[in-house]
Design a protein around this motif. Sequence first.
Motif, PDB file in Angstrom:
ATOM      1  N   VAL A  47       0.818  -1.217   0.000  1.00  0.00           N
ATOM      2  CA  VAL A  47       0.000   0.000   0.000  1.00  0.00           C
ATOM      3  C   VAL A  47       0.853   1.271   0.000  1.00  0.00           C
ATOM      4  O   VAL A  47       0.325   2.370  -0.122  1.00  0.00           O
ATOM      5  N   VAL A  48       2.180   1.122   0.089  1.00  0.00           N
ATOM      6  CA  VAL A  48       3.091   2.265   0.016  1.00  0.00           C
ATOM      7  C   VAL A  48       3.371   2.604  -1.447  1.00  0.00           C
ATOM      8  O   VAL A  48       3.574   1.716  -2.279  1.00  0.00           O
ATOM      9  N   ARG A  49       3.370   3.877  -1.759  1.00  0.00           N
ATOM     10  CA  ARG A  49       3.729   4.317  -3.111  1.00  0.00           C
ATOM     11  C   ARG A  49       5.224   4.157  -3.341  1.00  0.00           C
ATOM     12  O   ARG A  49       6.012   4.201  -2.389  1.00  0.00           O
ATOM     13  N   LEU A  80       7.762   2.861   4.834  1.00  0.00           N
ATOM     14  CA  LEU A  80       7.035   2.010   5.774  1.00  0.00           C
ATOM     15  C   LEU A  80       7.782   1.993   7.101  1.00  0.00           C
ATOM     16  O   LEU A  80       8.978   1.691   7.149  1.00  0.00           O
ATOM     17  N   TYR A  81       7.082   2.339   8.177  1.00  0.00           N
ATOM     18  CA  TYR A  81       7.595   2.147   9.538  1.00  0.00           C
ATOM     19  C   TYR A  81       6.820   0.978  10.129  1.00  0.00           C
ATOM     20  O   TYR A  81       5.583   1.004  10.183  1.00  0.00           O
ATOM     21  N   ILE A 106      11.598  -1.392  12.153  1.00  0.00           N
ATOM     22  CA  ILE A 106      12.238  -1.321  10.844  1.00  0.00           C
ATOM     23  C   ILE A 106      11.612  -0.153  10.073  1.00  0.00           C
ATOM     24  O   ILE A 106      10.392   0.027  10.104  1.00  0.00           O
ATOM     25  N   VAL A 107      12.460   0.614   9.430  1.00  0.00           N
ATOM     26  CA  VAL A 107      11.988   1.650   8.506  1.00  0.00           C
ATOM     27  C   VAL A 107      12.531   1.277   7.134  1.00  0.00           C
ATOM     28  O   VAL A 107      13.737   1.047   6.963  1.00  0.00           O
ATOM     29  N   ALA A 108      11.639   1.205   6.148  1.00  0.00           N
ATOM     30  CA  ALA A 108      12.022   0.757   4.809  1.00  0.00           C
ATOM     31  C   ALA A 108      11.459   1.720   3.763  1.00  0.00           C
ATOM     32  O   ALA A 108      10.311   2.178   3.873  1.00  0.00           O
TER      33      ALA A 108
END
Length: 196
Positions: A128-130, A135-136, A190-192
């Motif tokens: 759902v991330v562009r 994402l966190y 995690i941050v990605a």
Amino acid sequence: MDRDTLTAYDAAAAAFARDWHEQPPPTDLQALVRRFFVPGLTADVGCGSGREVAWLAANGFPARGFDASDGLLAEARLRYPDLSFAHAELPDLTGIAPASFDNVLCETVIMHLPHEAIAPAVRRLLDVVRPAGVLYLSWRVTPNDDLRDAHGRLYAAFDANLVRAELATAELMLDEEVVSASSGKTIHRIVARKTR
């Protein structure tokens, strides 16, 4: 979502909301959002009673909250009537289109999922991330075996490599195990950045 966990949240939504809002503010989470999130629409998946949605909206990140618990959503709407909250449940997140948010926040939710749902949930959160969005993702660390608290909430024990494997196509910008400034519990976060 684990059914017993969802039942616990629905049954005592007001008490959980009160406890969360009385905790110290999550200053460590807020610092990471300011550091890593990009400008744009942000989803809080597992928003609970809306505390982080309100903070995001007040700090330059237009936000929408999603939760599997109708009881917690009712608390969020009561506390923040001008903000947007909707029902959505991991791992499917039905009703949320792919690539629809610049940022997705999912704070201490996936440990409430049965083991077989964790990997699909992580994949769907990234979905759902562009592209170029962030994402966190965090979860409460449970050593050794799964456990349930006094309310019946599931805390699944799983290896962080399960999550990392589902984020293999993303750029990991943060990967650490820490004590949460808000809850005082050990969490992995995690941050990605989505690269495609």
